[in-house]
Scaffold this motif. Structure first.
Motif, PDB file in Angstrom:
ATOM      1  N   VAL A 136       0.821   4.331   3.147  1.00 27.63           N
ATOM      2  CA  VAL A 136       1.137   5.166   1.983  1.00 27.63           C
ATOM      3  C   VAL A 136       1.342   4.297   0.749  1.00 27.63           C
ATOM      4  O   VAL A 136       0.836   4.594  -0.339  1.00 27.63           O
ATOM      5  CB  VAL A 136       2.376   6.052   2.261  1.00 27.63           C
ATOM      6  N   ILE A 137       2.058   3.204   0.908  1.00 27.46           N
ATOM      7  CA  ILE A 137       2.311   2.288  -0.215  1.00 27.46           C
ATOM      8  C   ILE A 137       0.997   1.699  -0.717  1.00 27.46           C
ATOM      9  O   ILE A 137       0.737   1.666  -1.928  1.00 27.46           O
ATOM     10  CB  ILE A 137       3.299   1.185   0.199  1.00 27.46           C
ATOM     11  N   MET A 138       0.171   1.232   0.203  1.00 26.05           N
ATOM     12  CA  MET A 138      -1.112   0.637  -0.202  1.00 26.05           C
ATOM     13  C   MET A 138      -1.987   1.660  -0.923  1.00 26.05           C
ATOM     14  O   MET A 138      -2.614   1.332  -1.932  1.00 26.05           O
ATOM     15  CB  MET A 138      -1.829   0.053   1.011  1.00 26.05           C
ATOM     16  N   ASN A 139      -2.031   2.884  -0.425  1.00 28.93           N
ATOM     17  CA  ASN A 139      -2.819   3.926  -1.094  1.00 28.93           C
ATOM     18  C   ASN A 139      -2.271   4.222  -2.483  1.00 28.93           C
ATOM     19  O   ASN A 139      -3.035   4.481  -3.410  1.00 28.93           O
ATOM     20  CB  ASN A 139      -2.853   5.196  -0.244  1.00 28.93           C
TER      21      ASN A 139
ATOM     22  N   MET B  31      14.977   0.824  -2.754  1.00 31.27           N
ATOM     23  CA  MET B  31      14.962  -0.169  -3.823  1.00 31.27           C
ATOM     24  C   MET B  31      13.567  -0.765  -3.980  1.00 31.27           C
ATOM     25  O   MET B  31      13.067  -0.905  -5.094  1.00 31.27           O
ATOM     26  CB  MET B  31      15.975  -1.276  -3.536  1.00 31.27           C
ATOM     27  N   TYR B  32      12.934  -1.119  -2.861  1.00 30.71           N
ATOM     28  CA  TYR B  32      11.578  -1.666  -2.920  1.00 30.71           C
ATOM     29  C   TYR B  32      10.607  -0.660  -3.525  1.00 30.71           C
ATOM     30  O   TYR B  32       9.732  -1.037  -4.314  1.00 30.71           O
ATOM     31  CB  TYR B  32      11.091  -2.066  -1.521  1.00 30.71           C
ATOM     32  N   ASN B  33      10.721   0.605  -3.156  1.00 33.93           N
ATOM     33  CA  ASN B  33       9.838   1.623  -3.724  1.00 33.93           C
ATOM     34  C   ASN B  33      10.046   1.768  -5.221  1.00 33.93           C
ATOM     35  O   ASN B  33       9.088   1.928  -5.979  1.00 33.93           O
ATOM     36  CB  ASN B  33      10.034   2.965  -3.019  1.00 33.93           C
ATOM     37  N   LYS B  34      11.281   1.715  -5.644  1.00 29.42           N
ATOM     38  CA  LYS B  34      11.583   1.829  -7.071  1.00 29.42           C
ATOM     39  C   LYS B  34      10.983   0.649  -7.837  1.00 29.42           C
ATOM     40  O   LYS B  34      10.362   0.821  -8.886  1.00 29.42           O
ATOM     41  CB  LYS B  34      13.102   1.888  -7.269  1.00 29.42           C
ATOM     42  N   ALA B  35      11.157  -0.543  -7.298  1.00 31.14           N
ATOM     43  CA  ALA B  35      10.659  -1.741  -7.980  1.00 31.14           C
ATOM     44  C   ALA B  35       9.143  -1.883  -7.855  1.00 31.14           C
ATOM     45  O   ALA B  35       8.470  -2.228  -8.829  1.00 31.14           O
ATOM     46  CB  ALA B  35      11.344  -2.980  -7.408  1.00 31.14           C
ATOM     47  N   GLY B  36       8.605  -1.605  -6.675  1.00 28.57           N
ATOM     48  CA  GLY B  36       7.184  -1.837  -6.440  1.00 28.57           C
ATOM     49  C   GLY B  36       6.288  -0.695  -6.823  1.00 28.57           C
ATOM     50  O   GLY B  36       5.321  -0.878  -7.564  1.00 28.57           O
ATOM     51  N   LEU B  37       6.589   0.501  -6.356  1.00 30.82           N
ATOM     52  CA  LEU B  37       5.713   1.643  -6.626  1.00 30.82           C
ATOM     53  C   LEU B  37       5.913   2.211  -8.019  1.00 30.82           C
ATOM     54  O   LEU B  37       4.961   2.606  -8.683  1.00 30.82           O
ATOM     55  CB  LEU B  37       5.932   2.743  -5.592  1.00 30.82           C
ATOM     56  N   LYS B  38       7.159   2.269  -8.442  1.00 29.77           N
ATOM     57  CA  LYS B  38       7.446   2.847  -9.758  1.00 29.77           C
ATOM     58  C   LYS B  38       7.449   1.791 -10.856  1.00 29.77           C
ATOM     59  O   LYS B  38       7.571   2.114 -12.029  1.00 29.77           O
ATOM     60  CB  LYS B  38       8.784   3.580  -9.721  1.00 29.77           C
ATOM     61  N   ASP B  39       7.343   0.519 -10.454  1.00 33.73           N
ATOM     62  CA  ASP B  39       7.278  -0.611 -11.393  1.00 33.73           C
ATOM     63  C   ASP B  39       8.491  -0.664 -12.320  1.00 33.73           C
ATOM     64  O   ASP B  39       8.368  -0.909 -13.510  1.00 33.73           O
ATOM     65  CB  ASP B  39       5.980  -0.555 -12.193  1.00 33.73           C
ATOM     66  N   GLU B  40       9.659  -0.393 -11.744  1.00 32.04           N
ATOM     67  CA  GLU B  40      10.898  -0.428 -12.514  1.00 32.04           C
ATOM     68  C   GLU B  40      11.640  -1.735 -12.240  1.00 32.04           C
ATOM     69  O   GLU B  40      11.641  -2.235 -11.123  1.00 32.04           O
ATOM     70  CB  GLU B  40      11.804   0.738 -12.121  1.00 32.04           C
TER      71      GLU B  40
END
Length: 109
Positions: free
Chosen positions: A87-90, A38-47
């Motif tokens: 990985v997230i920061m990069n 969920m965090y990856n979807k919201a944070g990395l994918k900006d959804e």
């Protein structure tokens, strides 16, 4: 009832609904993996994401520790391992630079 209304509002505004699927073997590690997704979807994918959780999905009282952290600060301590944070920061570095900020943990997180 309220769930249907909340879901309908999310769809109307272009948000996705994130809801855990409980099974007899669903564990704390499964919850953590789902929250990471969920965090990856919201944070990395900006959804836009709505996290939908019902009382019947709290099958382990320890789930409430993570949910409380999520609600209180938006951050769940130690959810991501150090290598996952790198990985997230990069992944966010270009976006952070484009906003005129220094690429560091504070600005990427």
């Amino acid at each position: 009832r309220e769930t249907k209304f909340s879901t309908a509002c999310c769809v109307h505004f272009g948000y996705s609904v994130f809801q855990i699927v409980i099974s007899s073997s669903y564990s704390i590690n499964d919850l953590k993996d789902d929250l990471k997704g969920m965090y990856n979807k919201a944070g990395l994918k900006d959804e836009g994401v709505m996290f939908l959780l019902t009382d019947s999905q709290i099958t382990n009282e320890r789930f409430l520790i993570y949910i409380n952290d999520l609600l209180a600060s938006g951050e769940i301590p130690d959810l991501f391992a150090a290598d996952e944070i790198d990985v997230i920061m990069n992944s966010l570095a270009n976006k952070v630079k484009a906003s005129g900020k220094v690429v560091d943990r504070k600005n990427c997180w």
